[in-house]
Write a protein that holds these residues in place. Structure first.
Motif, short mmCIF file in Angstrom:
data_model
loop_
_atom_site.label_atom_id
_atom_site.label_comp_id
_atom_site.label_asym_id
_atom_site.label_seq_id
_atom_site.Cartn_x
_atom_site.Cartn_y
_atom_site.Cartn_z
N UNK A 1 0.83 -1.22 0.00
CA UNK A 1 0.00 0.00 0.00
C UNK A 1 0.85 1.25 0.00
N UNK A 2 1.92 1.26 0.80
CA UNK A 2 2.80 2.44 0.88
C UNK A 2 3.51 2.65 -0.45
N UNK A 3 3.96 1.56 -1.07
CA UNK A 3 4.65 1.66 -2.35
C UNK A 3 3.72 2.17 -3.45
N UNK A 4 2.49 1.67 -3.47
CA UNK A 4 1.51 2.15 -4.46
C UNK A 4 1.12 3.60 -4.21
N UNK A 5 0.98 3.97 -2.94
CA UNK A 5 0.63 5.35 -2.60
C UNK A 5 1.72 6.31 -3.06
N UNK A 6 2.96 5.89 -2.99
CA UNK A 6 4.08 6.73 -3.46
C UNK A 6 4.00 6.97 -4.96
N UNK A 7 3.26 6.11 -5.66
CA UNK A 7 3.06 6.25 -7.11
C UNK A 7 1.67 6.80 -7.43
N UNK B 1 -5.03 2.04 -2.85
CA UNK B 1 -5.81 0.80 -2.70
C UNK B 1 -6.16 0.65 -1.22
N UNK B 2 -7.26 0.00 -0.95
CA UNK B 2 -7.66 -0.23 0.44
C UNK B 2 -6.76 -1.31 1.05
N UNK B 3 -6.78 -1.36 2.36
CA UNK B 3 -6.00 -2.39 3.05
C UNK B 3 -6.50 -3.79 2.64
N UNK B 4 -7.80 -3.94 2.52
CA UNK B 4 -8.38 -5.23 2.12
C UNK B 4 -7.89 -5.64 0.73
N UNK B 5 -7.83 -4.69 -0.18
CA UNK B 5 -7.34 -5.00 -1.54
C UNK B 5 -5.86 -5.40 -1.50
N UNK C 1 -5.62 -8.93 -0.37
CA UNK C 1 -6.01 -9.85 -1.45
C UNK C 1 -4.87 -9.99 -2.47
N UNK C 2 -4.20 -8.89 -2.79
CA UNK C 2 -3.08 -8.93 -3.74
C UNK C 2 -1.92 -9.76 -3.19
N UNK C 3 -1.62 -9.58 -1.91
CA UNK C 3 -0.55 -10.37 -1.28
C UNK C 3 -0.93 -11.84 -1.27
#
Length: 190
Positions: free
Chosen positions: A15-21, A25-29, A32-34
Motif C-alpha cells: 500500500x505504501x509503495x503504491x501510494x508513493x506512485x 488501494x484499500x487495506x483489504x485490496x 487480497x493482492x498479497x
C-alpha cells in the motif's frame, strides 16, 4: 514459510509503495493482492494456510550475562578500550556505592556489576559470533598489555578466549559449517 503477520506487513508495504506512485488501494485490496502473490485464492484462504504465530508459547528472547567486576577503571579499560564495547546505562543507588552497568557491541550485551551477590568471579560466557578472525586481528592490533589471545580450532568452530581482569572468561566462537573443511587439533593463530 510465510506467517500471517509477515503477509500483513507485506500488504502494508505494498500500500505504501503504491501510494508513493499515486495509486490508492484499500487495506483489504492489498491483503487480497498479497494472498494472490503467495498462490492463494483469497485472503481468507491464505490466513487458513499460512503459519500462525504462537503468541501463547514460551519464548526466550535474550540472555544477558552478568559478570562480577571489582574495579570500574579496569573494567572500562578491558571491556570498552580492549574489546571495543560501548558503555550503555550505568546505575548506582547513590554516589560511592557499587556500580551496575551495561556494555554492548554488535548485538551482544553484558552487564557488569560490583554488587556482591550479583555474580561469582570466574564465570565463563560462551558467545556465538561471525567474524572471529577479524575480531582477533582487531584485538591484536590494540596491543593490550594484559592479553594476547589466540584462536583455537576445535571440532565445533574457531574459538577466541579472553579473560577479564576479574577472572571471567569470554569465549567467542565462530561455528564452522557442517561438512566444511574442518581442521583437527589446536592451533593459535597470531
Amino acid at each position: 514459510m510465510t506467517t500471517v503477520d509477515q503477509a500483513k506487513a507485506m500488504a502494508k508495504r505494498l500500500r505504501a509503495s503504491l501510494a508513493a506512485r499515486d495509486l490508492s488501494v484499500s487495506h483489504a485490496t492489498a491483503l487480497e493482492l498479497v494472498a494472490a502473490s503467495l498462490g492463494h485464492e483469497d485472503w481468507n484462504t491464505a490466513c487458513a494456510a499460512l503459519e500462525q504465530p504462537a503468541d501463547d508459547g514460551i519464548r526466550f528472547l535474550e540472555a544477558v550475562p552478568i559478570l562480577r567486576i571489582f574495579d570500574e577503571a579496569k573494567a572500562r579499560e578491558f571491556y570498552c578500550g580492549f574489546l571495543g564495547f560501548a558503555p550503555g546505562f550505568e546505575h548506582r543507588f547513590e554516589p560511592g556505592l557499587p556500580l551496575y552497568m551495561e556494555v554492548a557491541r554488535a548485538g551482544l550485551r553484558l552487564h557488569l556489576s560490583e554488587h556482591h551477590g550479583d555474580a561469582s568471579p570466574g564465570s565463563t560466557v560462551f558467545v556465538r559470533m561471525r567474524g572471529v578472525h577479524a575480531f582477533h586481528r582487531e584485538l591484536t592490533d590494540r596491543r593490550y598489555g594484559y592479553a594476547r589471545p589466540g584462536i583455537e580450532r576445535v571440532p565445533w568452530g574457531d574459538v577466541l578466549e579472553v579473560a577479564d581482569p576479574f577472572g571471567n572468561r569470554l569465549r567467542f566462537c565462530q561455528h564452522r559449517d557442517e561438512g566444511a573443511g574442518q581442521r583437527p587439533g589446536r592451533s593459535a593463530i597470531g
